[in-house]
Enzyme design. Structure first.
Site, PDB file in Angstrom:
ATOM      1  N   SER A   1     -13.240  -4.733  19.112  1.00  0.00           N
ATOM      2  CA  SER A   1     -12.410  -5.947  19.196  1.00  0.00           C
ATOM      3  C   SER A   1     -13.121  -7.022  18.395  1.00  0.00           C
ATOM      4  O   SER A   1     -14.072  -7.627  18.874  1.00  0.00           O
ATOM      5  CB  SER A   1     -12.264  -6.400  20.659  1.00  0.00           C
ATOM      6  OG  SER A   1     -11.797  -5.328  21.467  1.00  0.00           O
ATOM      7  N   SER A   2     -12.661  -7.236  17.167  1.00  0.00           N
ATOM      8  CA  SER A   2     -13.360  -8.170  16.292  1.00  0.00           C
ATOM      9  C   SER A   2     -12.596  -9.488  16.253  1.00  0.00           C
ATOM     10  O   SER A   2     -11.612  -9.636  15.530  1.00  0.00           O
ATOM     11  CB  SER A   2     -13.534  -7.563  14.896  1.00  0.00           C
ATOM     12  OG  SER A   2     -14.534  -8.265  14.182  1.00  0.00           O
TER      13      SER A   2
ATOM     14  N   PHE B   1      -9.083  -2.370   4.450  1.00  0.00           N
ATOM     15  CA  PHE B   1      -8.746  -3.047   5.704  1.00  0.00           C
ATOM     16  C   PHE B   1      -7.243  -3.342   5.776  1.00  0.00           C
ATOM     17  O   PHE B   1      -6.796  -4.041   6.684  1.00  0.00           O
ATOM     18  CB  PHE B   1      -9.555  -4.349   5.842  1.00  0.00           C
ATOM     19  CG  PHE B   1     -10.963  -4.093   6.316  1.00  0.00           C
ATOM     20  CD1 PHE B   1     -11.887  -3.473   5.498  1.00  0.00           C
ATOM     21  CD2 PHE B   1     -11.346  -4.451   7.603  1.00  0.00           C
ATOM     22  CE1 PHE B   1     -13.183  -3.218   5.937  1.00  0.00           C
ATOM     23  CE2 PHE B   1     -12.635  -4.193   8.046  1.00  0.00           C
ATOM     24  CZ  PHE B   1     -13.559  -3.586   7.220  1.00  0.00           C
ATOM     25  N   GLY B   2      -6.473  -2.828   4.845  1.00  0.00           N
ATOM     26  CA  GLY B   2      -5.041  -3.078   4.837  1.00  0.00           C
ATOM     27  C   GLY B   2      -4.280  -2.177   5.798  1.00  0.00           C
ATOM     28  O   GLY B   2      -4.825  -1.222   6.354  1.00  0.00           O
ATOM     29  N   GLY B   3      -3.000  -2.469   5.949  1.00  0.00           N
ATOM     30  CA  GLY B   3      -2.128  -1.681   6.818  1.00  0.00           C
ATOM     31  C   GLY B   3      -1.854  -2.401   8.119  1.00  0.00           C
ATOM     32  O   GLY B   3      -2.320  -3.512   8.344  1.00  0.00           O
TER      33      GLY B   3
ATOM     34  N   LEU C   1       0.816  -1.223   0.000  1.00  0.00           N
ATOM     35  CA  LEU C   1       0.000   0.000   0.000  1.00  0.00           C
ATOM     36  C   LEU C   1       0.844   1.264   0.000  1.00  0.00           C
ATOM     37  O   LEU C   1       0.362   2.347  -0.346  1.00  0.00           O
ATOM     38  CB  LEU C   1      -0.941   0.005   1.208  1.00  0.00           C
ATOM     39  CG  LEU C   1      -2.004  -1.098   1.193  1.00  0.00           C
ATOM     40  CD1 LEU C   1      -2.722  -1.153   2.545  1.00  0.00           C
ATOM     41  CD2 LEU C   1      -3.013  -0.857   0.080  1.00  0.00           C
TER      42      LEU C   1
ATOM     43  N   SER D   1     -10.211   2.507  13.933  1.00  0.00           N
ATOM     44  CA  SER D   1     -10.053   1.708  15.148  1.00  0.00           C
ATOM     45  C   SER D   1     -10.500   2.491  16.370  1.00  0.00           C
ATOM     46  O   SER D   1     -10.424   3.731  16.401  1.00  0.00           O
ATOM     47  CB  SER D   1      -8.580   1.338  15.313  1.00  0.00           C
ATOM     48  OG  SER D   1      -8.324   0.838  16.605  1.00  0.00           O
ATOM     49  N   ASN D   2     -10.939   1.769  17.396  1.00  0.00           N
ATOM     50  CA  ASN D   2     -11.232   2.414  18.682  1.00  0.00           C
ATOM     51  C   ASN D   2      -9.980   3.058  19.265  1.00  0.00           C
ATOM     52  O   ASN D   2     -10.091   3.921  20.131  1.00  0.00           O
ATOM     53  CB  ASN D   2     -11.830   1.401  19.647  1.00  0.00           C
ATOM     54  CG  ASN D   2     -10.809   0.443  20.197  1.00  0.00           C
ATOM     55  OD1 ASN D   2     -10.168   0.753  21.201  1.00  0.00           O
ATOM     56  ND2 ASN D   2     -10.624  -0.720  19.575  1.00  0.00           N
TER      57      ASN D   2
ATOM     58  N   TYR E   1      -0.230   4.030  16.413  1.00  0.00           N
ATOM     59  CA  TYR E   1      -1.189   3.312  15.573  1.00  0.00           C
ATOM     60  C   TYR E   1      -2.536   4.065  15.559  1.00  0.00           C
ATOM     61  O   TYR E   1      -3.117   4.304  14.492  1.00  0.00           O
ATOM     62  CB  TYR E   1      -1.372   1.881  16.102  1.00  0.00           C
ATOM     63  CG  TYR E   1      -2.581   1.189  15.554  1.00  0.00           C
ATOM     64  CD1 TYR E   1      -2.666   0.837  14.214  1.00  0.00           C
ATOM     65  CD2 TYR E   1      -3.667   0.908  16.381  1.00  0.00           C
ATOM     66  CE1 TYR E   1      -3.797   0.210  13.715  1.00  0.00           C
ATOM     67  CE2 TYR E   1      -4.796   0.282  15.888  1.00  0.00           C
ATOM     68  CZ  TYR E   1      -4.860  -0.059  14.543  1.00  0.00           C
ATOM     69  OH  TYR E   1      -5.981  -0.660  14.055  1.00  0.00           O
TER      70      TYR E   1
END
Lengths: 264, 264, 264, 264, 264, 264
Positions: free
Chosen positions: E163-164, E69-71, E50, E109-110, E134
């Protein structure tokens, strides 16, 4: 004929108001638990323990408005606070209800909101976060005042007084200072305005540093005229260096927020 | 002894601050990637690429506070922005963390919020809506500053600078102008106040037209003294007629909001 | 060439604006249903019933901006209000749409929000709470203006005028007074600013007592220069004592809020 | 070993909790000023006047958490309220501080906010507007709890209990009813969650009519399972017709808001 | 024909989406820097870094929507974050702009808001308070997405994923858990709705404990169907006892908030 | 004996309510300007032009509550709107005042707020932004209702009806659909609750996509039971693809927002 009652007339701010209000009303009734100077023209002097319900009932009789500056003004033992500030404020409002007094100025304190961080701007809707049992008792007084307005229509302006001294005594007071003139003007504004309702006002002069916002009580027409900026050259104030992480710096209540429990 | 670091000292605002802060501290360390005038009394001059982490670590050593005015101050290619503003701001805060610097003034920009409409009043809680990749990089800097305060306690005032020039150059700047004096006063306020926490301040003088509200940072004690109204008779400014539907007029970022992508 | 239309030019505020705007534009077209003084230099005089759609269409032709001060300015029978204020404002905006007029100043009224309590601080987002059918008609006008901006891009500043007279006539007007100079300045600000969008502005001078907050329209650059404080020594105003529970005191609309239904 | 103290164990809700919490902890210490049933397994019974500081200090010793349901639960004379609710809550928190108890559930009341109008949606940030001196005392308790969290880190969930009975007793309780099961679940949630901080929770079941919003305390994980809708066919409740302008209907506190002063 | 690009297809959530979206579109293009399973029906597999602008430009060509959803999905060195998440997200949006892709789902993200306290309820307007570099990089991605919508009209839903995982792994995840099914449903909702604009959505299932509020994005029509309550009997989760003053408990980001700097 | 008036009884929703309310009251008086089916048991049928003040005065006599569903329900010429909706609503409230009717259900419309963007969540405090002169007339009706409550105590629930049809007719109605059952339940809730005050309620079923928030009127106890999700498999609805930048998609009012002026 208009008669105004001033409680706490023997205290620091009581003396200031006694002097600045001299001659403003037909009669001013001065009260304190301690001794006071004898009555001058258009003055009455009545010694009274605010914790004594019957004495307070007599004290309030015949008055049109009350400036409630009596009680403890710093931290103390709970029982002392209980008698002077909790019983005291209840007795005042009960007497006001029975004698149909329409308006009260209640000397509340910034210590009712002292655990807000300095970076938090507060207006009249801010949550109460007391920094001491003294601060809790001032919060109690505000709740009593709110209740007597909602149920009985007695109007109150609760003034959350910052630091009302001749001049600021430390860096923090550059933000919290309330000059005696501005305090007196505020009291007069509340007494003269057509309608007060229930109002919460922060008592600070027009200082450069500000934590508090009186926008919501703009209808009272009070505009402080003094500023702590006039003391900006005072070496005592300008040489003071403070740790931003000290609770006495982090929280608005200053040393009240960092102090431990008041031991008997 | 107090040493303050000023990055971007060779840029327009860096030069202004170098002059206005002369003699204010024991020592001021001046840094830029470009050449600078030689050091005067109580000055140190250090050339440094902010994208070079090790060089920045050396640069920050021994400093008590940082005025971070370095980096790109207009739109550019992404890789240029990336090195100067994104790597640059990270390197500064990492160096501050390692050398235990307590306070930073970060020169952010109105272009971090430039896609708000002119009719939208903004305060420190406004959503960031950058109008350019430059604006995005300033938003990134604010996030880094917020993070280093939350995790490491390094205080920052992020100044969203409007248009800081000798005088307004067009109608829009009647609202966004920040005089050099007001900028310098703001920097001094941040350095002198007891506690900054993490603060977002809009950098505009006391102009008649206002889009931004600094009420929430009243605790910093900053009051701009200048106003663009002094230039109201300038025919260049008063004869300008603008289309209200031009994106450069509709959005706060002005021409940044209407510009297309910056091509390499 | 710029031509501005002023409706209601024969009314109290219309006369004030006619005088204060004299010579400001290439041409001002003056309109009223009643007789007006003959046209002076750069003036046109056109008699017109605002309820007559075709007449209004002719009236607006060739104008660049409209100052809509026409219609009933106090309570009246519904059919009178309907014709003058409801049909009237619709006819004005339809004519503006057809003739591509870009900007309107709409003379709304504090009576569109008159049933808010005095202790409630209002800004441009406050719910409309009219105190009369007159107030309802002003609210209708604001909705029409909002609609014509959202759909057709016609900009409007709706001014919720307080009490615009030579001087305050009672205690309430110490808070609501709008000097003629401040009214004129506000109109000029709206005409001169780059972008108005749809704006709601409270029309009051810089009085000590304030109920209304124009922070959200700071982008218009209007700062009232007068204050009712200059009349504070007027015995008529200072000797007035009011019952805080009188609806005319409790609600912002004053006597409009306490008045019963207007009978034919 | 975990020991939980339940004050007011002899009162209506105390009995409910005693039963529903049976066996949940290693030990539950039950206290009341009145007689209680003898201790069962994993129960201790201690009679105690909450106004007696030393007795409360002994009572709290060895406990890990406190469920403070003791004190007066309706209006009474001020001195009665003062001893049971004001001195009582202070004594509890002082004992918690001295014995390092980490968490308290405080049985506050909807009467701390009873003078809000029914149409006003309340969440945890709502201004306290007590409808009685009883309500004031509950507000006092919340201030004490807030203070002991801010200064000493003792976590509290203040539950503003609606109407916790076997079933709703009148129309108003269709909105304010809190089933015994939902009350018990809420207490358990507060005891089990990782972190409570200082929380204000409205104690009402999942009724169709709702005045209160617990969104802000969603982190406690409490979801009421019952609803007053199950009683919708009760002719006593459905045949009740109320005047919308009766203060007992207009204000959330119901009959507390319409009652006059409690006479000795 | 509709082609959707999924970046990060080799990661945990990428694999989940690859499976759950199988057959939903005419074609799905799967990309990762790492190896992936070979393409199935209606799948294309393209390996891509990417951080490589030209490669990303090729990758995006011909796609109608992007699921980014990459990185890096946890903390790492700054240069790693810089390449994968900062350069990566910019490259994706630049490619979207050049190839006129209309809609993006961005896996934020949270940890972009992880330094809010657990007691603070967040909705889409909450200030970003990252808990890691991050988290800062995810905030950067949101700013880029906001910018490309405001300037170029590319719609994005930024999902602040909690949190998946297959199931919650600790007490904190009882609040933050997002089931794979709910994640997939959310992605589908965003792709199918008429209009997304720029949306910030919190990615958590319908858990009992909730910190986040998606009310403001109700127009997306997403309703999570799962709840962590199904795991309430798991002894690993229920036996966990946590200190409420541990930063990993106090702050929403959990261990990210309590971790020190990521050392190379 | 309780008599309820239903205006617009011959219209689509009027017919729905006539059927669903049959037998609920001692008597229902049905009115329309058009023909209606003859009266059944406990029904009265009265033909009436709402623009005729005297006829409306007669119509309202003897009624305890009014369900005002009469008037134009789509865009039309201004004079048609003026008579049916503006004069009409005024005549209804004047008659209610003279005959002391206590409660009104006013059929307002989502077109009173139709120029809000779809991404904007609205509750009862949202600014009115009509999308048509029809929408303006509904806003006028709300202002009249607000005024008659504030001045005369007549309670009103203004229902901003979404799309009340047998089933959704297009994608937009998946969000705005109000089932006939939910509409009837809402009307019954308003009639049965103890106190309505002045309420603004959005009329939509419990659809998956939601733009509107009725939290503030939770005290009415209305919970829609239907959802447009039951039609999710309808190919007409699911195959519809819409441009997110079409004003009919961007704005909540749908095609009303994108339509030009209604020409005579």
């Amino acid at each position: 004929m208009t008669r105004v009652l001033l409680t706490g007339a023997g205290g620091n701010l009581g003396k200031v108001l006694r002097a600045s209000l001299a001659g403003e009303f037909d009669m001013i009734r001065l009260s304190d638990v301690a001794d006071m100077d004898p009555a001058g023209p258009r003055e009455e002097v009545v010694q009274c323990d605010l914790g004594d319900a019957e004495a307070v009932l007599d004290l309030v009789e015949g008055c049109d408005a009350i400036l409630h500056f009596g009680g403890m003004s710093v931290e103390n033992t709970f029982e002392t606070i209980l008698n002077a500030n909790i019983r005291g404020v209840y007795n005042i409002y009960e007497a006001a209800r029975k004698h149909k007094v329409g308006r009260v100025v209640f000397a509340s304190s910034n210590h009712a909101i002292g655990f807000h961080e300095r970076e938090t701007r507060l207006d009249a809707t801010a949550e109460m976060r007391p920094d001491s049992m003294y601060g809790v008792s001032k919060g109690f007084g505000e709740l009593v005042a709110r209740y007597y307005f909602d149920k009985y229509g007695i109007e109150t302006a609760s003034i959350r007084i910052g630091s009302s001294f001749e001049k600021p005594r430390n860096r923090r007071m550059m933000a919290t200072w309330l000059s005696f003139r501005d305090l007196s003007d505020l009291v007069k504004c509340v007494l003269r305005t057509d309608r007060v309702g229930y109002a919460v006002v922060y008592g600070a002069s027009d200082n450069d540093e500000t934590w508090w916002d009186n926008t919501l009580t703009g209808y009272l027409g009070w505009h402080p005229k003094d500023s702590s900026a006039q003391f900006a050259d005072d070496p005592v104030l300008t040489s003071e260096v403070n740790d931003p992480n000290d609770p006495a710096v982090k929280f608005q209540g200053g040393a009240f927020a960092s102090a431990g429990h008041f031991e008997d």
